[in-house]
Write an enzyme that holds these catalytic residues in place. Structure first.
Site, PDB file in Angstrom:
ATOM      1  N   GLU A 278       1.108   2.846 -12.516  1.00  0.00           N
ATOM      2  CA  GLU A 278      -0.288   3.207 -12.273  1.00  0.00           C
ATOM      3  C   GLU A 278      -0.701   4.547 -12.855  1.00  0.00           C
ATOM      4  OE1 GLU A 278      -0.825   5.333  -8.066  1.00  0.00           O
ATOM      5  OE2 GLU A 278      -0.113   3.284  -7.843  1.00  0.00           O
TER       6      GLU A 278
ATOM      7  N   THR B 164       0.840  -1.200   0.000  1.00  0.00           N
ATOM      8  CA  THR B 164       0.000   0.000   0.000  1.00  0.00           C
ATOM      9  C   THR B 164       0.875   1.250   0.000  1.00  0.00           C
ATOM     10  OG1 THR B 164      -0.123  -0.099   2.420  1.00  0.00           O
ATOM     11  CG2 THR B 164      -1.925  -1.116   1.199  1.00  0.00           C
TER      12      THR B 164
ATOM     13  N   HIS C 119      -5.382   2.411  -5.647  1.00  0.00           N
ATOM     14  CA  HIS C 119      -4.785   3.474  -4.821  1.00  0.00           C
ATOM     15  C   HIS C 119      -5.866   4.183  -4.002  1.00  0.00           C
ATOM     16  CE1 HIS C 119      -0.890   5.977  -4.621  1.00  0.00           C
ATOM     17  NE2 HIS C 119      -1.603   6.210  -3.534  1.00  0.00           N
ATOM     18  N   GLN C 120      -6.607   3.394  -3.251  1.00  0.00           N
ATOM     19  CA  GLN C 120      -7.679   3.948  -2.434  1.00  0.00           C
ATOM     20  C   GLN C 120      -7.406   3.815  -0.944  1.00  0.00           C
ATOM     21  OE1 GLN C 120     -10.745   0.840  -3.760  1.00  0.00           O
ATOM     22  NE2 GLN C 120     -11.344   1.094  -1.612  1.00  0.00           N
TER      23      GLN C 120
ATOM     24  N   PHE D  21      -5.839   5.626   1.077  1.00  0.00           N
ATOM     25  CA  PHE D  21      -5.974   6.905   1.780  1.00  0.00           C
ATOM     26  C   PHE D  21      -7.414   7.399   1.826  1.00  0.00           C
ATOM     27  CE2 PHE D  21      -6.275   8.075  -2.586  1.00  0.00           C
ATOM     28  CZ  PHE D  21      -7.003   9.258  -2.619  1.00  0.00           C
TER      29      PHE D  21
ATOM     30  N   ARG E 141       4.248   2.382  -2.470  1.00  0.00           N
ATOM     31  CA  ARG E 141       4.487   2.858  -3.832  1.00  0.00           C
ATOM     32  C   ARG E 141       4.767   1.660  -4.720  1.00  0.00           C
ATOM     33  NH1 ARG E 141       2.294   6.780  -2.457  1.00  0.00           N
ATOM     34  NH2 ARG E 141       2.953   8.958  -2.575  1.00  0.00           N
TER      35      ARG E 141
END
Length: 325
Positions: free
Chosen positions: A260, A229, A292-293, A295, A231
């Site tokens: 990505e 989670t 990339h969720q 956060f 990079r």
């Protein structure tokens, strides 16, 4: 201060629109486009740019921003590997970031990936929707008494340690920059060799680029679970695919991906994905990918918007901010 906000998404505009009510001297211009050499001209007439993880602020883009009169770069994220910091400083551009918005948000998402893979709830969900109640193929395992290795243990890692302790896991940590805690500090090699689950929580630097490569995968337990989670480029994707094919990796959970920027944060459901590596990666039945969720919670978005505006306000009025890069 007029700010060009690139990679604008509908979901975040509401948070920024609410936060900006307390900063009447700042105005945003929202652009859906990523910031790169082809879109940099959109910042014309602005004093600052506000960017996200997949905006490309290389030396050439920074030079063009400086020519347009941009003075400030506000990252609405913690990482800044997409910014050529040395070039920015040489051009007199000030760079700020949001170093901590909600460590718990990312840690909890990490735990969600672990639990989903361990208990196959994503597969069970699809089965039940098709009225298939067969349990064969859904056998999971306990997190209790498993050894979980964290590579990097900053604020997100520390939050995850607390969660793992609650599950009764044995937590190993490799991070030269931390002190003692409710975990066991080990060398990287020992962590790779002993962990049932390995989770990445370090920034992307020259030292961590492709940290998990073919050699690293070779040291891991057969059937290991790997979670990222952090990079995407911390994992060598091609080596990862080889490790999946050999069953060295038994479970893979990703919220980030090496390339990505060409995929994430857009609806591509009507497109043919051209990234063959990603298509191969996502084809494995033991791979779970989110876009990339990690956060993405209400609390984190509120903090990101508020901190970004405080950073810009401090730059405009030349007052102290601890978030300079």
């Amino acid at each position: 201060m007029k700010v060009a906000l690139f990679s604008s998404q509908k979901y975040e505009n509401a948070f920024f629109s609410q936060a900006i009510k307390n900063f009447i001297d700042i105005e945003f211009a929202y652009f859906e486009h990523n910031l790169n050499r082809d879109t940099v001209y959109l910042a014309s007439g602005c004093d600052a740019v506000c960017v996200f993880v997949n905006d490309d602020l290389n030396a050439c883009v920074l030079a063009e921003l400086a020519e347009l009169g941009i003075k400030y770069i506000a990252l609405r994220c913690a990482g800044y590997n997409n910014v050529d910091i040395e070039s920015a400083h040489a051009l007199g551009l000030q760079v700020v970031r949001v170093p901590s918005y909600s460590p718990e948000a990312v840690a909890e998402h990490c735990m969600a990936l672990i639990l989903t893979l361990a208990r196959k709830t994503h597969k069970a969900y699809n089965r039940i929707r098709e009225e298939n109640f067969d349990l064969n193929g859904l056998l999971g395992f306990n997190i209790h008494n498993k050894t979980v290795g964290l590579i990097g243990c900053g604020k997100i890692g520390q939050a995850l340690v607390s969660i793992l302790n609650g599950f009764g896991a044995h937590t190993l940590v490799y991070d030269p920059n931390i002190g003692e805690g409710s975990y066991t500090q080990v060398s990287l090699d020992m962590l790779l060799q002993q962990s049932d689950i390995i989770s990445l929580h370090c920034p992307l630097t020259d030292a961590t680029h492709h940290l998990l490569d073919a050699q690293a995968f070779g040291k891991m337990k057969q059937g290991v679970m790997v979670i990222n989670t952090s990079r995407g480029a911390i994992i060598d994707t091609r080596a990862c695919i080889a490790a999946l094919k050999s069953n060295k990796i038994g479970y893979l959970g990703l919220d980030v991906y090496e390339q990505e920027s060409e995929l994430f944060f857009k609806d591509r459901s009507e497109e043919i994905i051209q990234d063959d590596t990603f298509v191969r990666l996502s084809s494995f039945p033991n791979v779970l990918i989110t876009g990339h969720q990690g956060f993405f919670t209400q609390e984190a978005m509120t903090e990101i918007a508020n901190t970004t505006l405080k950073n810009l306000h401090a730059l405009k009025h030349k007052t102290h901010t601890p978030n300079l890069v």
